[in-house]
Design an enzyme around this catalytic site. Structure first.
Site, PDB file in Angstrom:
ATOM      1  N   ARG A   1      -4.838   3.479  17.266  1.00  0.00           N
ATOM      2  CA  ARG A   1      -5.559   2.840  16.160  1.00  0.00           C
ATOM      3  C   ARG A   1      -5.224   3.614  14.890  1.00  0.00           C
ATOM      4  O   ARG A   1      -4.498   4.598  14.918  1.00  0.00           O
ATOM      5  CB  ARG A   1      -7.063   2.957  16.482  1.00  0.00           C
ATOM      6  CG  ARG A   1      -8.002   1.915  15.867  1.00  0.00           C
ATOM      7  CD  ARG A   1      -7.689   0.506  16.284  1.00  0.00           C
ATOM      8  NE  ARG A   1      -8.811  -0.383  16.062  1.00  0.00           N
ATOM      9  CZ  ARG A   1      -9.063  -1.072  14.966  1.00  0.00           C
ATOM     10  NH1 ARG A   1      -8.261  -0.965  13.923  1.00  0.00           N
ATOM     11  NH2 ARG A   1     -10.086  -1.893  14.896  1.00  0.00           N
ATOM     12  N   LYS A   2      -5.831   3.209  13.749  1.00  0.00           N
ATOM     13  CA  LYS A   2      -5.627   3.987  12.518  1.00  0.00           C
ATOM     14  C   LYS A   2      -6.183   5.400  12.677  1.00  0.00           C
ATOM     15  O   LYS A   2      -6.999   5.662  13.580  1.00  0.00           O
ATOM     16  CB  LYS A   2      -6.298   3.284  11.339  1.00  0.00           C
ATOM     17  CG  LYS A   2      -7.812   3.324  11.397  1.00  0.00           C
ATOM     18  CD  LYS A   2      -8.490   2.525  10.300  1.00  0.00           C
ATOM     19  CE  LYS A   2      -8.330   3.078   8.936  1.00  0.00           C
ATOM     20  NZ  LYS A   2      -9.321   2.457   7.984  1.00  0.00           N
TER      21      LYS A   2
ATOM     22  N   GLY B   1     -16.943  -5.627   1.571  1.00  0.00           N
ATOM     23  CA  GLY B   1     -17.019  -7.073   1.781  1.00  0.00           C
ATOM     24  C   GLY B   1     -17.291  -7.528   3.204  1.00  0.00           C
ATOM     25  O   GLY B   1     -17.543  -8.706   3.452  1.00  0.00           O
TER      26      GLY B   1
ATOM     27  N   ARG C   1       0.850  -1.207   0.000  1.00  0.00           N
ATOM     28  CA  ARG C   1       0.000   0.000   0.000  1.00  0.00           C
ATOM     29  C   ARG C   1       0.873   1.240   0.000  1.00  0.00           C
ATOM     30  O   ARG C   1       1.649   1.474   0.920  1.00  0.00           O
ATOM     31  CB  ARG C   1      -0.904  -0.008   1.228  1.00  0.00           C
ATOM     32  CG  ARG C   1      -1.777   1.223   1.310  1.00  0.00           C
ATOM     33  CD  ARG C   1      -2.629   1.258   2.569  1.00  0.00           C
ATOM     34  NE  ARG C   1      -3.754   0.347   2.487  1.00  0.00           N
ATOM     35  CZ  ARG C   1      -4.508   0.014   3.539  1.00  0.00           C
ATOM     36  NH1 ARG C   1      -4.254   0.520   4.721  1.00  0.00           N
ATOM     37  NH2 ARG C   1      -5.524  -0.808   3.402  1.00  0.00           N
TER      38      ARG C   1
ATOM     39  N   CYS D   1     -14.618  -0.556   4.384  1.00  0.00           N
ATOM     40  CA  CYS D   1     -13.600   0.091   3.547  1.00  0.00           C
ATOM     41  C   CYS D   1     -14.214   0.672   2.267  1.00  0.00           C
ATOM     42  O   CYS D   1     -13.713   1.641   1.717  1.00  0.00           O
ATOM     43  CB  CYS D   1     -12.508  -0.902   3.172  1.00  0.00           C
ATOM     44  SG  CYS D   1     -11.750  -1.709   4.576  1.00  0.00           S
ATOM     45  N   GLY D   2     -15.276   0.062   1.783  1.00  0.00           N
ATOM     46  CA  GLY D   2     -15.941   0.551   0.557  1.00  0.00           C
ATOM     47  C   GLY D   2     -16.996   1.609   0.854  1.00  0.00           C
ATOM     48  O   GLY D   2     -17.741   2.010  -0.035  1.00  0.00           O
TER      49      GLY D   2
HETATM   50 FE1  SRM Z   1      -9.830  -0.634   5.117  1.00  0.00          FE
HETATM   51  C1  SRM Z   1      -8.730  -3.008   7.251  1.00  0.00           C
HETATM   52  C2  SRM Z   1      -8.613  -2.330   2.506  1.00  0.00           C
HETATM   53  C3  SRM Z   1     -10.231   2.105   3.183  1.00  0.00           C
HETATM   54  C4  SRM Z   1     -11.885   0.663   7.490  1.00  0.00           C
HETATM   55  N1  SRM Z   1      -8.774  -2.339   4.932  1.00  0.00           N
HETATM   56  C5  SRM Z   1      -8.397  -3.163   5.941  1.00  0.00           C
HETATM   57  C6  SRM Z   1      -7.453  -4.250   5.443  1.00  0.00           C
HETATM   58  C7  SRM Z   1      -6.067  -3.720   5.640  1.00  0.00           C
HETATM   59  C8  SRM Z   1      -7.633  -5.566   6.175  1.00  0.00           C
HETATM   60  C9  SRM Z   1      -6.563  -6.575   5.835  1.00  0.00           C
HETATM   61  O1  SRM Z   1      -5.522  -6.577   6.468  1.00  0.00           O
HETATM   62  O2  SRM Z   1      -6.810  -7.371   4.947  1.00  0.00           O
HETATM   63  C10 SRM Z   1      -7.873  -4.303   3.942  1.00  0.00           C
HETATM   64  C11 SRM Z   1      -6.803  -4.713   2.972  1.00  0.00           C
HETATM   65  C12 SRM Z   1      -7.410  -5.573   1.873  1.00  0.00           C
HETATM   66  C13 SRM Z   1      -6.578  -5.580   0.647  1.00  0.00           C
HETATM   67  O3  SRM Z   1      -5.860  -6.585   0.412  1.00  0.00           O
HETATM   68  O4  SRM Z   1      -6.703  -4.668  -0.144  1.00  0.00           O
HETATM   69  C14 SRM Z   1      -8.439  -2.908   3.750  1.00  0.00           C
HETATM   70  N2  SRM Z   1      -9.368  -0.158   3.233  1.00  0.00           N
HETATM   71  C15 SRM Z   1      -8.983  -1.020   2.278  1.00  0.00           C
HETATM   72  C16 SRM Z   1      -9.013  -0.393   0.908  1.00  0.00           C
HETATM   73  C17 SRM Z   1      -7.921  -0.903  -0.027  1.00  0.00           C
HETATM   74  C18 SRM Z   1     -10.399  -0.606   0.276  1.00  0.00           C
HETATM   75  C19 SRM Z   1     -10.446  -0.243  -1.190  1.00  0.00           C
HETATM   76  O5  SRM Z   1     -10.624  -1.167  -1.985  1.00  0.00           O
HETATM   77  O6  SRM Z   1     -10.297   0.923  -1.542  1.00  0.00           O
HETATM   78  C20 SRM Z   1      -8.870   1.093   1.311  1.00  0.00           C
HETATM   79  C21 SRM Z   1      -7.451   1.535   1.444  1.00  0.00           C
HETATM   80  C22 SRM Z   1      -7.335   2.987   1.725  1.00  0.00           C
HETATM   81  C23 SRM Z   1      -5.923   3.473   1.728  1.00  0.00           C
HETATM   82  O7  SRM Z   1      -5.414   3.768   0.650  1.00  0.00           O
HETATM   83  O8  SRM Z   1      -5.332   3.559   2.808  1.00  0.00           O
HETATM   84  C24 SRM Z   1      -9.531   1.061   2.685  1.00  0.00           C
HETATM   85  N3  SRM Z   1     -10.796   1.116   5.326  1.00  0.00           N
HETATM   86  C25 SRM Z   1     -10.943   2.083   4.374  1.00  0.00           C
HETATM   87  C26 SRM Z   1     -11.960   3.009   4.765  1.00  0.00           C
HETATM   88  C27 SRM Z   1     -12.510   4.139   3.916  1.00  0.00           C
HETATM   89  C28 SRM Z   1     -11.884   5.478   4.166  1.00  0.00           C
HETATM   90  O9  SRM Z   1     -10.821   5.586   4.783  1.00  0.00           O
HETATM   91  O10 SRM Z   1     -12.502   6.445   3.723  1.00  0.00           O
HETATM   92  C29 SRM Z   1     -12.437   2.587   5.998  1.00  0.00           C
HETATM   93  C30 SRM Z   1     -13.586   3.203   6.821  1.00  0.00           C
HETATM   94  C31 SRM Z   1     -13.253   4.541   7.340  1.00  0.00           C
HETATM   95  C32 SRM Z   1     -12.510   4.518   8.625  1.00  0.00           C
HETATM   96  O11 SRM Z   1     -11.495   3.831   8.757  1.00  0.00           O
HETATM   97  O12 SRM Z   1     -12.947   5.205   9.552  1.00  0.00           O
HETATM   98  C33 SRM Z   1     -11.695   1.398   6.343  1.00  0.00           C
HETATM   99  N4  SRM Z   1     -10.205  -1.067   7.056  1.00  0.00           N
HETATM  100  C34 SRM Z   1     -11.131  -0.446   7.839  1.00  0.00           C
HETATM  101  C35 SRM Z   1     -11.203  -1.118   9.107  1.00  0.00           C
HETATM  102  C36 SRM Z   1     -12.115  -0.733  10.303  1.00  0.00           C
HETATM  103  C37 SRM Z   1     -11.418   0.269  11.156  1.00  0.00           C
HETATM  104  C38 SRM Z   1     -11.953   0.358  12.548  1.00  0.00           C
HETATM  105  O13 SRM Z   1     -11.700   1.383  13.208  1.00  0.00           O
HETATM  106  O14 SRM Z   1     -12.567  -0.583  13.034  1.00  0.00           O
HETATM  107  C39 SRM Z   1     -10.293  -2.188   9.038  1.00  0.00           C
HETATM  108  C40 SRM Z   1      -9.985  -3.242  10.134  1.00  0.00           C
HETATM  109  C41 SRM Z   1      -9.039  -2.704  11.149  1.00  0.00           C
HETATM  110  O15 SRM Z   1      -8.399  -1.663  10.995  1.00  0.00           O
HETATM  111  O16 SRM Z   1      -8.937  -3.383  12.171  1.00  0.00           O
HETATM  112  C42 SRM Z   1      -9.698  -2.128   7.729  1.00  0.00           C
HETATM  113 FE1  SF4 Z   2     -13.729  -5.915   4.773  1.00  0.00          FE
HETATM  114 FE2  SF4 Z   2     -12.153  -3.897   4.100  1.00  0.00          FE
HETATM  115 FE3  SF4 Z   2     -11.516  -6.387   3.426  1.00  0.00          FE
HETATM  116 FE4  SF4 Z   2     -13.513  -5.112   2.203  1.00  0.00          FE
HETATM  117  S1  SF4 Z   2     -11.340  -4.620   2.116  1.00  0.00           S
HETATM  118  S2  SF4 Z   2     -13.552  -7.177   2.918  1.00  0.00           S
HETATM  119  S3  SF4 Z   2     -14.418  -4.000   3.922  1.00  0.00           S
HETATM  120  S4  SF4 Z   2     -11.628  -5.503   5.498  1.00  0.00           S
END
Ligand code: SRM
Ligand code: SF4
Length: 514
Positions: free
Chosen positions: A183-184, A438, A69, A443-444
């Protein structure tokens, strides 16, 4: 150097212990060793968690093929940088691809650990970094995708976003000051009138506002999504001028979050939980103390008064005779050849710049009036069209089951197939924003969509099948508001029928089949 968590909190969750044992950033020094011994021989916590501090994500779904990333401040990169990224994924053949993310960023797939030292060297030489892009760090910082080229812009966000990133990451080298957050943390800086960055869903957002005739930012805090709770950001009652105060205030808020944020329960560690516990007045005064000078109170109104633009199509820039082209990238997925092609288009028609949007699309700026017609004949624009059909146009999808082990359903391919089929059967006069995610991590961003679909498992005919919870009512741009879950547990195979009905009844779609 490493910050210790709030001393008053005695109970630490699993991740706090991992961080206390060894800071995630420190694995940077061990990359050569990891590359030599191979991922199978790595200590499990380093492999599955600490590597994420460097943007390297072990994917249990595809062991040995990592995701990288990046950080893409304000979503902007050069054609040379895009070509470097293309070369990196090209090397991995069918395993190699890239995704534009919902944070205006890009992730590479198929990466082998043994190549990381060389890849990091290449990224550094090209002025790119993946530092601190995962786990308990500040994510990619978003800014207006048309910063500096929009005739109606209020504040150009590009330099500010870059400065905030450089402060947090020590110019991309890594910065122990901010690698042990509870956290993030998400930051967005909006410079236009249309809330292009979804300010309301960030832990910290700056939105343009006039105070006593001067243009600056009102500050919002605490917006976030998680499986347990989703909340829109609330006003900090602070206003800052569009200068280094943005960087200093970001630093102050991050320091307060780092030093006082809640660390016992990981589900209650995002910034809003601290604001809840303290109340906004105490949070503001503690931030003010860290900021080192009085914070001006917020301007009465901000300048967000437009609907959100999707930036697709050809648009005149504020620079006479120049235009930007918004290209639709279906669910944000890119392959090496297309990345090379985008780089070429940016060089031939623009000034070598490529931009991403939070809708997972691409903008190529600086195209001369006289070159638009030829630009539109480029074969890449058959796939990455400037005028997609209404349901494909505003489609957003998270990674889903193909690569993400949290996923409860497959998203990207399913989202695209469904949108294509619905576009074939329904006539719509406007785009409908459909967001797929998903799992409940969101994240979506299904809560910002007209129609949000969150993956879940459903029982149907005695079997467990892939399904979704349905979200509706998300509003973006002016007066943004989060959508809510209106129906739970719809099996995915029933979605064509369910969505057709919603699109006809709520969005004025007409069936083409009658
Ligand atoms: Fe996300 C965790 C993908 C935007 C909330 N997110 C993950 C992980 C890293 C989980 C993992 O380890 O597999 C996913 C990686 C999957 C992969 O192989 O791609 C993942 N998040 C994404 C992305 C790639 C989705 C996308 O297809 O665009 C986005 C990457 C953004 C970036 O460039 O950094 C992405 N994630 C978001 C957003 C949207 C936003 O930021 O506007 C959110 C919700 C907003 C927020 O965070 O407040 C989001 N992701 C999460 C969470 C829940 C966080 C929480 O506080 O509970 C997780 C799980 C965690 O952090 O424990 C997570
Ligand atoms: Fe869940 Fe984020 Fe993975 Fe999508 S990319 S399946 S919302 S953790």
């Amino acid at each position: 150097m490493v910050q210790s968590p709030n001393k008053e909190q005695t109970k630490l969750n699993k991740f706090e212990k991992i961080k206390a044992e060894k800071d995630g950033l420190s694995v940077k020094e061990e990359l050569e060793k990891f590359a030599k011994i191979g991922w199978e021989a790595m200590e499990k916590t380093d492999l599955e968690h600490r590597l994420k501090w460097l943007g390297i994500f072990y994917r249990p779904v595809t062991p040995g093929k990592f995701m990288l990333r990046m950080r893409t401040p304000n979503g902007i990169l050069t054609s040379t940088q895009m070509r470097v990224l293309a070369e990196i994924v090209q090397r991995y053949g069918d395993d190699g691809n890239a995704d534009i993310t919902t944070r205006q960023n890009i992730q590479l797939r198929g990466i082998r650990l043994e190549d990381i030292p060389h890849i990091f060297e290449r990224l550094k030489n090209a002025g790119m970094t993946s530092m601190q892009s995962g786990m308990d760090n500040v994510r990619n910082i978003t800014g207006s995708p048309v910063a500096g080229i929009d005739g109606n812009e209020l504040i150009d966000t590009r330099e500010l976003v870059k400065k905030v990133q450089d402060m947090i990451t020590n110019n991309g080298e890594g910065n122990y000051q901010f690698t042990n957050l509870p956290r993030k943390f998400n930051i967005a800086i909006e410079g236009g009138r249309d809330n292009s960055v979804h300010a309301e869903i960030n832990d910290l957002a700056f939105v343009p506002a006039y105070k006593e005739g001067k243009l600056g930012f009102n500050v919002l805090v605490g917006g976030f999504f998680s499986a347990k709770r989703c909340d829109a950001a609330i006003p900090l009652n602070a206003w800052v001028p569009p200068n280094d105060d943005v960087v200093e205030l970001s630093k102050a808020i991050l320091s307060v979050y780092r030093d006082y944020g809640l660390r016992a329960n990981r589900q209650k560690s995002r910034l809003m939980w601290l604001i809840d516990e303290w109340g906004i007045a105490k949070f503001r005064s503690t931030v003010e103390g860290e900021f080192g000078k009085a914070l001006a109170t917020a301007a009465a109104d901000d300048e967000i008064d437009w609907d959100k633009r999707d930036c697709l199509g050809i648009h005149p820039q504020k620079q006479t005779g120049l235009n930007y082209a918004g290209l639709h990238i279906p669910v944000g997925r890119l392959y090496a050849k297309e990345m090379f092609d985008l780089a070429r288009l940016a060089e031939v028609y623009g000034d070598s710049e490529i931009r991403f949007t939070v809708e997972q699309n691409v903008i190529i700026p600086h195209i001369k009036d006289e070159n638009i017609d030829t630009f539109l004949t480029e074969s890449l624009l058959e796939k990455f069209t400037i005028a997609p059909k209404p349901l494909q146009k505003a489609l957003v999808s998270c990674t889903g089951a193909q690569f993400c082990n949290f996923a409860l359903v497959e998203t990207k391919n399913r989202a695209l197939d469904l949108a294509k089929n619905l576009d074939k059967t329904l006539e719509l006069s406007q785009a409908v924003r459909i967001h797929w995610t998903g799992c409940p991590n969101s994240c979506g961003q299904p809560q910002v969509a007209d129609i949000g679909l969150m993956g879940t498992k459903v029982r149907k005919n005695g079997q467990t099948v892939e399904g979704v919870d349905l979200y509706m009512g998300g509003k973006v741009g002016k007066d943004a508001r989060l959508g809510t879950c209106v129906k739970k547990g719809i099996p995915c195979d029933e979605l064509p029928e369910v969505l057709s009905k919603i699109l006809i009844e709520d969005f004025g779609a007409k069936s083409k089949l009658n």
